[in-house]
Scaffold this active site. Structure first.
Site, PDB file in Angstrom:
ATOM      1  N   HIS A 108      41.131  38.737  40.999  1.00  0.00           N
ATOM      2  CA  HIS A 108      41.428  40.172  40.928  1.00  0.00           C
ATOM      3  C   HIS A 108      42.905  40.374  41.216  1.00  0.00           C
ATOM      4  O   HIS A 108      43.493  39.693  42.077  1.00  0.00           O
ATOM      5  CB  HIS A 108      40.587  40.936  41.960  1.00  0.00           C
ATOM      6  CG  HIS A 108      41.127  42.294  42.293  1.00  0.00           C
ATOM      7  ND1 HIS A 108      41.844  42.541  43.454  1.00  0.00           N
ATOM      8  CD2 HIS A 108      41.083  43.467  41.629  1.00  0.00           C
ATOM      9  CE1 HIS A 108      42.192  43.817  43.487  1.00  0.00           C
ATOM     10  NE2 HIS A 108      41.749  44.399  42.387  1.00  0.00           N
ATOM     11  N   ASN A 110      45.866  43.804  41.330  1.00  0.00           N
ATOM     12  CA  ASN A 110      46.159  45.219  41.150  1.00  0.00           C
ATOM     13  C   ASN A 110      47.568  45.482  41.641  1.00  0.00           C
ATOM     14  O   ASN A 110      47.960  45.006  42.716  1.00  0.00           O
ATOM     15  CB  ASN A 110      45.153  46.078  41.933  1.00  0.00           C
ATOM     16  CG  ASN A 110      45.514  47.551  41.929  1.00  0.00           C
ATOM     17  OD1 ASN A 110      46.226  48.039  42.797  1.00  0.00           O
ATOM     18  ND2 ASN A 110      45.016  48.258  40.935  1.00  0.00           N
TER      19      ASN A 110
END
Length: 306
Positions: A108, A110
């Site tokens: 992940h 971000n």
């Protein structure tokens, strides 16, 4: 004001980052991403890119969004009530990659920029983001490479930066109801503005630019590892932890839903297949048990793979 936020520069970087990451992942997989452009009724929009049922990635989602509106949602003012009533804009790139092979970890990343504005006042702005790794079968060399690359991204900004944001990642990606980390961590930062805009933006770029060098070599080592039904079942079971975190705790998910963002884009992080088992425990001495005993324990992986 020389250090005022340059939102157009941030937006241009984020769109380019999405392009570069998608190009690298599509090249590794041999399959292209499907893109959907969307508009948010309250202001703004984005472009979602998803790759499904590829040779390497069972599901990969890489989303860019830029949304704005007249009032902040509750998730944004819970810890900063003084911002209530301000207009806002938020932009970022968010991605989650689920490989098909259980020996290749989920990852992940971000990176985001947020600004809360009010007439007659200076905007309140900050950067946030990071990246983290969720293995199903742990490998020391992978954990070392991931954290060493994360440290390399942070080192130009001060020797205290990596330890600070590594600890924040360990604390954030914790399933509190289980007392269990989601994975082996990485970096997490939020409300970053004390360095001023230019240095903070440079740090955001460093994090974004180090993601592919951190992740792709691990995928290349594990993508063709032989596996059977046991490993696949464990992968699906552990993916359940990923779903639990994203739906219960993840700030980006909550913010997106509260601001009326694109639901498909917000929930693209969820894996295509997942399972839960009642009160399951790994067999003592197994590779599955090793994940819990060695890899789901906060430790300093950056300096040594052992």
């Amino acid at each position: 004001m020389p250090d005022a936020p340059d939102t157009e520069a941030v937006k241009a970087y984020l769109r380019d980052l999405q392009d570069r990451i998608c190009d690298a992942l599509a090249s590794e997989d041999g399959k292209a991403f499907h893109e959907d452009a969307w508009d948010r009724p309250g202001g703004g929009g984005g472009r979602s890119r998803v790759l499904e049922k590829g040779k390497v990635f069972e599901k990969a989602g890489v989303n860019f969004s830029h949304v704005y509106g007249d009032g902040l949602p509750p998730s944004a003012t819970q810890q900063r009530p003084e911002l209530a009533g301000r207009s806002f804009q938020a932009m970022g790139v968010s991605l989650v990659i689920h490989p098909g092979n259980p020996y290749a970890p989920t990852s992940h990343m971000n990176v985001r920029f947020f600004s809360a504005e009010q007439p007659g006042a200076e905007p309140v702005w900050w950067f946030g983001g990071g990246f983290d790794l969720t293995p199903y079968y742990g490998h020391r060399e992978d954990a070392h490479h991931w954290h060493k690359t994360a440290k390399n991204a942070c080192d130009p900004f001060g020797e205290d930066v990596y330890p600070r944001f590594k600890q924040a990642c360990d604390e954030y990606f914790l399933l509190k109801h289980r007392g269990e980390p989601r994975g082996i961590g990485g970096l997490f930062f939020d409300d970053l503005n004390e360095w001023g805009f230019e240095r903070s933006f440079a740090f955001l770029r460093s994090i974004g630019d180090h993601y592919i060098p951190a992740y792709l070599p691990i995928v290349q080592r594990r993508r063709d590892h032989a596996f059977g039904e046991r490993e696949r079942e464990f992968q699906l079971y552990r993916r359940g932890r990923y779903v639990e975190f994203n739906l219960v705790y993840d700030r980006g998910t909550i913010f997106g839903l509260q601001t009326g963002g694109n639901t498909e884009a917000i929930l693209m992080s969820l894996p295509p297949q997942v399972s839960w088992r009642y009160n399951w425990r790994p067999e003592t001495g197994s590779a599955e048990a090793e994940l819990y005993e060695i890899f789901l324990q906060p430790r300093d992986w950056a300096d040594s793979p052992n």
